[in-house]
Design an enzyme around this catalytic site. Structure first.
Site, mmCIF file in Angstrom:
data_model
loop_
_atom_site.group_PDB
_atom_site.id
_atom_site.type_symbol
_atom_site.label_atom_id
_atom_site.label_comp_id
_atom_site.label_asym_id
_atom_site.label_seq_id
_atom_site.Cartn_x
_atom_site.Cartn_y
_atom_site.Cartn_z
ATOM 1 N N ASP A 103 4.416 -14.386 11.724
ATOM 2 C CA ASP A 103 3.050 -14.779 11.383
ATOM 3 C C ASP A 103 2.131 -13.579 11.667
ATOM 4 O O ASP A 103 1.658 -13.398 12.791
ATOM 5 C CB ASP A 103 2.677 -16.000 12.239
ATOM 6 C CG ASP A 103 1.266 -16.490 11.967
ATOM 7 O OD1 ASP A 103 0.500 -15.783 11.286
ATOM 8 O OD2 ASP A 103 0.929 -17.586 12.462
ATOM 9 N N HIS A 161 -1.812 9.519 -1.031
ATOM 10 C CA HIS A 161 -2.038 8.306 -1.819
ATOM 11 C C HIS A 161 -1.913 8.603 -3.302
ATOM 12 O O HIS A 161 -1.222 7.917 -4.038
ATOM 13 C CB HIS A 161 -3.472 7.800 -1.581
ATOM 14 C CG HIS A 161 -3.549 6.743 -0.526
ATOM 15 N ND1 HIS A 161 -3.003 5.512 -0.671
ATOM 16 C CD2 HIS A 161 -4.132 6.741 0.690
ATOM 17 C CE1 HIS A 161 -3.230 4.794 0.414
ATOM 18 N NE2 HIS A 161 -3.914 5.526 1.258
ATOM 19 N N LYS A 174 -7.030 -1.198 11.919
ATOM 20 C CA LYS A 174 -6.443 -1.659 10.641
ATOM 21 C C LYS A 174 -5.230 -0.789 10.298
ATOM 22 O O LYS A 174 -4.201 -1.276 9.832
ATOM 23 C CB LYS A 174 -7.506 -1.598 9.531
ATOM 24 C CG LYS A 174 -7.086 -2.209 8.202
ATOM 25 C CD LYS A 174 -6.413 -1.253 7.257
ATOM 26 C CE LYS A 174 -6.065 -1.920 5.933
ATOM 27 N NZ LYS A 174 -5.366 -1.015 5.004
ATOM 28 N N GLU A 203 0.831 -1.209 0.000
ATOM 29 C CA GLU A 203 0.000 0.000 0.000
ATOM 30 C C GLU A 203 0.865 1.258 0.000
ATOM 31 O O GLU A 203 1.726 1.416 0.871
ATOM 32 C CB GLU A 203 -0.922 -0.014 1.242
ATOM 33 C CG GLU A 203 -1.919 1.120 1.245
ATOM 34 C CD GLU A 203 -2.913 1.029 2.419
ATOM 35 O OE1 GLU A 203 -3.306 -0.088 2.789
ATOM 36 O OE2 GLU A 203 -3.264 2.093 2.938
#
Ligand code: MEV
Length: 410
Positions: free
Chosen positions: A297, A398, A281, A86
């Protein structure tokens, strides 16, 4: 330490070409040339390793590997490897790390690496007998668990405790004769996992001790598996950013106004599950990228983080923010379980993982140090997202990166 001059502070790093970045980093951190070469596609995971790591291997899969600069964690400068697709995650993280670095850096705390393994006891004919057996044979059970993790014992780890809990029934309309309707006991086995994540050690020990538990309780052990809610292995990070650093050219708001809006953004997440999910998130954007780069992991870390966020029966924010008007600073903190390791798993086989652990120096030397760094990265990532969201929004950054990615202005 003169906080503007620490080693991970590399002004203008993003403006350099990829090759110059590698040279600058190597020089600045005194790295061996082979450390950074391991991030080149031709030097990374090879096919024979990949074939041994998973079934039906066909090849290897690439992700960009970048570094977040400017981090100062417990007075130690560190450049953070991040494997992530991202755009703007790394830039945003580096930017907040710079501001935090100017204000003394991140402070951290971490619990010992204690993992919980679970045995599910079913077909319990006599609950009191089963509970009594676990309690009175506790030492014997601990010794039996330890028989299955000799390497961990040699490294100072091993089983610490065994506890049984009768689980409350559930009302799901099920009326069959399976274990659901019967007494169910969870036996929590606590293991010190040293510098490993712990899944293999815990699962091996649980499978090993299960026959002993059946013998002692007269019941049947069904599941034998570690819990990803590693809430005895919490990591915490704290930081402060002076209000004056938060004012942006794009906004007329004062630094304090922005700090206050960041607190408001945190309080939104603290009060609303839809927002909390996205807020967390954003934290995991940073932690996962470091977890992937260091061969950890990340699904386990994600699962633990989300379950911990819901520990009080309502899903909420993993970070907290407040204002300190006396010091004129925005205060931020994070607390979450981090089951990460620096040994075992892919750490031995994967050249890029080895390089990532070498790159972070002392933070790659122990599981607890890596957890300290992960917590700091999670906090930086979250603060950068909130700061952008309360000021210019996240889209400009972005879009700028998308533009560069597609060749314009590269
Ligand atoms: C996007 O990957 C992450 C954010 O949505 C996090 C947040 O909203 O706090 C920007």
């Amino acid at each position: 330490m003169a906080s503007e001059q620490y080693r991970s502070r590399i002004p203008g790093f993003y403006r350099l070409s990829l090759e110059s970045r590698r040279q600058t980093l190597q020089k600045q951190l005194g790295l061996l040339p082979e450390t950074l070469s391991a991030f080149l596609p031709e030097e990374g995971l090879d096919l024979s390793h990949a074939d041994r790591m998973v079934e039906n291997a066909l090849g290897v899969f690439g992700l960009p590997l970048g570094v977040a600069v400017n981090f100062l964690v417990d007075d130690i400068p560190v450049v953070v490897p991040m494997a992530v697709e991202e755009p703007s995650i790394i830039a945003a993280c580096s930017n907040v790390a710079r501001l935090v670095g100017l204000s003394g850096g991140f402070r951290t705390e971490v619990d010992p690496p204690h993992m919980i393994g679970q045995l599910q006891l079913v077909r319990v004919l006599d609950t009191d007998r089963a509970l009594h057996a676990i309690e009175t044979h506790r030492e014997e059970i601990i010794a039996e668990v330890n028989r299955f993790c000799p390497n961990m014992i040699a490294r100072g780890g091993g089983c610490l405790d065994v506890k049984a809990r009768v689980l409350p029934p559930i009302k799901d309309g099920y009326h069959g004769s399976l274990d659901n309707d019967e007494v169910m006991i969870a036996i929590d086995v606590i293991l010190h996992c040293g510098d490993a994540m712990g899944a293999n050690i815990v699962n091996t020990a649980l499978e090993g001790v299960a026959p002993k538990i059946e013998e002692l309780t007269g019941a049947r052990v069904s599941l034998r598996i570690l819990s990803n809610l590693a809430d005895r292995r919490l990591a915490r990070a704290f930081c402060e950013v002076p209000y004056r650093y938060l004012a942006t050219d794009a906004s007329k708001d004062s630094g304090r106004d922005i700090a206050l809006a960041v607190v408001g953004a945190y309080r939104f997440a603290a009060r609303d599950v839809y927002r909390a999910c996205t807020h967390n998130k954003g934290i995991l954007n940073g932690i996962d990228a470091l977890a992937i780069a260091t061969g950890n992991d990340w699904r386990a870390i994600e699962a633990g983080a989300h379950a911990y966020a819901a520990r009080e029966g309502r899903y909420t924010s993993l970070t907290r923010y407040s204002l300190d008007d006396a010091k004129q600073v925005l205060c931020a903190s994070i607390e979450l379980p981090i089951a990460a390791g620096v040994v075992g798993g892919s750490t031995r086989a994967h050249p890029s993982v080895k390089a990532a652990l070498a790159l972070i120096g002392p933070f790659g030397e122990s599981a607890r140090s890596l957890a300290r760094l992960m917590a700091s990265v999670g906090l930086a990532q979250n603060m950068s997202a909130l700061w952008a969201l309360v000021s210019e929004g996240i889209q400009r950054g972005h879009l700028e990166l998308h533009r560069r990615k597609n060749g314009a202005g590269a």
